[in-house]
Design an enzyme around this catalytic site. Structure first.
Site, PDB file in Angstrom:
ATOM      1  CE  LYS A 188     -16.217  26.143 -41.301  1.00 45.65           C
ATOM      2  NZ  LYS A 188     -15.036  26.264 -42.089  1.00 45.65           N
ATOM      3  N   GLY A 190     -12.291  25.852 -38.635  1.00 48.68           N
ATOM      4  CA  GLY A 190     -11.330  25.036 -37.871  1.00 48.68           C
ATOM      5  C   GLY A 190     -10.002  25.759 -37.727  1.00 48.68           C
ATOM      6  CG  ASN A 191      -7.350  26.416 -40.916  1.00 57.05           C
ATOM      7  OD1 ASN A 191      -6.497  25.682 -40.449  1.00 57.05           O
ATOM      8  ND2 ASN A 191      -7.898  26.202 -42.094  1.00 57.05           N
ATOM      9  CE  LYS A 244     -11.497  21.069 -45.125  1.00 54.97           C
ATOM     10  NZ  LYS A 244     -12.031  22.356 -45.532  1.00 54.97           N
ATOM     11  CE  LYS A 287     -13.468  30.049 -44.838  1.00 54.94           C
ATOM     12  NZ  LYS A 287     -13.920  28.878 -44.092  1.00 54.94           N
TER      13      LYS A 287
HETATM   14  N1  LIG Z   1      -9.499  36.026 -51.450  1.00 49.42           N
HETATM   15  C1  LIG Z   1      -9.308  35.757 -50.158  1.00 49.42           C
HETATM   16  N2  LIG Z   1      -9.771  36.604 -49.217  1.00 49.42           N
HETATM   17  C2  LIG Z   1      -9.587  36.349 -47.905  1.00 49.42           C
HETATM   18  N3  LIG Z   1      -8.936  35.247 -47.434  1.00 49.42           N
HETATM   19  C3  LIG Z   1      -8.470  34.360 -48.331  1.00 49.42           C
HETATM   20  C4  LIG Z   1      -8.627  34.581 -49.728  1.00 49.42           C
HETATM   21  N4  LIG Z   1      -8.050  33.555 -50.385  1.00 49.42           N
HETATM   22  C5  LIG Z   1      -7.562  32.730 -49.454  1.00 49.42           C
HETATM   23  N5  LIG Z   1      -7.810  33.190 -48.207  1.00 49.42           N
HETATM   24  C6  LIG Z   1      -7.414  32.468 -47.008  1.00 49.42           C
HETATM   25  O1  LIG Z   1      -8.530  31.756 -46.555  1.00 49.42           O
HETATM   26  C7  LIG Z   1      -8.363  31.567 -45.150  1.00 49.42           C
HETATM   27  C8  LIG Z   1      -9.703  31.146 -44.569  1.00 49.42           C
HETATM   28  O2  LIG Z   1      -9.998  29.847 -45.062  1.00 49.42           O
HETATM   29  P1  LIG Z   1      -9.750  28.560 -44.135  1.00 49.42           P
HETATM   30  O3  LIG Z   1      -8.356  28.564 -43.624  1.00 49.42           O
HETATM   31  O4  LIG Z   1     -10.220  27.367 -44.877  1.00 49.42           O
HETATM   32  O5  LIG Z   1     -10.712  28.954 -42.961  1.00 49.42           O
HETATM   33  P2  LIG Z   1     -11.393  28.172 -41.751  1.00 49.42           P
HETATM   34  O6  LIG Z   1     -10.594  26.946 -41.453  1.00 49.42           O
HETATM   35  O7  LIG Z   1     -11.372  29.203 -40.664  1.00 49.42           O
HETATM   36  O8  LIG Z   1     -12.771  27.856 -42.221  1.00 49.42           O
HETATM   37  C9  LIG Z   1      -7.822  32.894 -44.663  1.00 49.42           C
HETATM   38  O9  LIG Z   1      -7.088  32.753 -43.475  1.00 49.42           O
HETATM   39  C10 LIG Z   1      -6.949  33.338 -45.830  1.00 49.42           C
HETATM   40  O10 LIG Z   1      -5.602  33.015 -45.577  1.00 49.42           O
HETATM   41  N1  LIG Z   2     -13.971  20.158 -42.323  1.00 50.81           N
HETATM   42  C1  LIG Z   2     -13.606  21.462 -42.561  1.00 50.81           C
HETATM   43  O1  LIG Z   2     -14.058  22.090 -43.509  1.00 50.81           O
HETATM   44  O2  LIG Z   2     -12.692  22.004 -41.689  1.00 50.81           O
HETATM   45  P1  LIG Z   2     -11.971  23.428 -41.744  1.00 50.81           P
HETATM   46  O3  LIG Z   2     -13.020  24.480 -41.660  1.00 50.81           O
HETATM   47  O4  LIG Z   2     -11.083  23.418 -40.555  1.00 50.81           O
HETATM   48  O5  LIG Z   2     -11.198  23.510 -43.026  1.00 50.81           O
END
Ligand SMILES: Nc1ncnc2c1ncn2[C@@H]1O[C@H](COP(=O)(O)OP(=O)(O)O)[C@@H](O)[C@H]1O
Ligand SMILES: NC(=O)OP(=O)(O)O
Length: 311
Positions: free
Chosen positions: A206, A9-10, A122, A264
């Site tokens: 997700k 989402g980000n 979250k 993740k």
């Molecule tokens: N160890 C790490 N390695 C890479 N990214 C990381 C780490 N720890 C935190 N992050 C952060 O995690 C983010 C990705 O997670 P998130 O924002 O939840 O992604 P998305 O919403 O795209 O699923 C990256 O943009 C980064 O800022």
């Molecule tokens: N629901 C959810 O996990 O959304 P993001 O990937 O944007 O964090």
């Protein structure tokens, strides 16, 4: 191969970007450009995040004076499945003429006893400075936490236990369709004392749902695509280094933040531990390269890839 791909989402709406529709659609088209070659060769299931988007809809709902109570998060989650599902549906159809693509509204079962209800993690919505976040939290009764260099609202994120529509998704894949599903982790639901499904105020992760779904669909690979090219060891520090290949045990030895990289890593490790297949975390724009083992952080039982002649 059957591949489950989760889009962040980000990554669809990057931190600091305006949440305008055209901005998100452009990001989604970029992601689909990288997904299309994958879909030409493999059966794919596409799931997506909704953290930034569900936060925007929550603000809109709270600002709507015609409502007695703002829409709850299950309803907002379903709205984001419709909105993002529509963008993905259209972009995939334009990129892959002749392929059947379906975007589902679907639900994910969670437990009322989940400890997540007492510890929101979250991240949803836009980013704030620490001072802004604390002020808005006071005004609106939100919980806010630090997200990297910013602050954001957090809501409970119970663990997904089952994607209610799994059987239907299986049928769609068997028919040759691309299934866009489990968006935002799926609309969180519980069963009441009569066994009826009811919505829950939460946002499911997700990546954890994608892992659960990949396992239930007997997928050969799980790709979590986001806005970084690889998982980093010592992220954000001067000694940061990219992790290219790892076993689940090696990744589990490291510390990753809850609410971003933590789930993740948990999701890919769980999938590999349960299935012995391949999972990876990498950039939204490198889906094909990641599946070929040329990009991303690849997780396999041996730490090697390709292995077992998968490709
Ligand atoms: N160890 C790490 N390695 C890479 N990214 C990381 C780490 N720890 C935190 N992050 C952060 O995690 C983010 C990705 O997670 P998130 O924002 O939840 O992604 P998305 O919403 O795209 O699923 C990256 O943009 C980064 O800022
Ligand atoms: N629901 C959810 O996990 O959304 P993001 O990937 O944007 O964090």
């Amino acid at each position: 191969m059957r591949v489950v791909v989760a889009l962040g989402g980000n990554a669809m709406l990057q931190r600091g970007e305006k949440p305008d529709a055209d901005v998100q659609l452009a990001n989604i088209r970029k992601a689909v450009k990288s997904l299309a070659p994958l879909a030409e060769q493999h059966e794919i299931v596409v799931t997506h995040g909704n953290g930034p988007q569900v936060g925007v809809l929550a603000l809109q709902s709270a600002a709507d004076k015609s409502l007695t109570i703002p829409y709850p998060f299950d309803v907002l989650g379903a709205e984001t499945q419709g909105m993002i599902g529509y963008w993905l549906l259209q972009s995939l159809q334009n990129a892959l003429p002749g392929r059947q693509v379906c975007a589902l509204i679907n639900q994910t079962l969670v437990s009322a006893a989940d400890p997540a209800f007492d510890n929101p993690t979250k991240f949803v919505g836009t980013v704030y400075t620490e001072a802004e976040a604390k002020q808005v939290a006071e005004e609106r009764g939100w919980v806010v936490k630090q997200d990297g260099q910013y602050w954001r609202r957090v809501v409970p994120s119970p663990r997904p236990r089952r994607v209610i529509e799994t059987r239907l998704i299986r049928q769609l894949l068997a028919s040759g369709a691309i299934a866009v599903c489990a968006g935002g982790g799926g609309v969180p639901v519980m069963r009441n004392e009569l066994g009826q499904l009811v919505g829950v105020e939460a946002v499911v992760d997700k990546d954890l749902t994608a892992s659960l779904l990949a396992e239930a669909l007997e997928a050969d690979a799980l790709l979590l695509l986001t806005d970084v090219q690889r998982v980093m060891r010592n992220f954000g520090q001067s000694n940061a280094e990219e992790i290219r290949n790892a076993t689940p045990a090696q990744l589990r030895e490291e510390d990753f933040p809850a609410g971003s990289m933590g789930p993740k890593v948990d999701a890919v490790c769980h999938f590999v531990e349960m299935t012995g297949d391949m999972a990876a975390i990498g950039s939204l724009e490198q889906a094909t390269e990641i599946l070929a083992g040329k990009a991303g952080t690849i997780v396999t039982p041996s730490g090697q890839y390709p292995e077992r002649g998968l490709l």
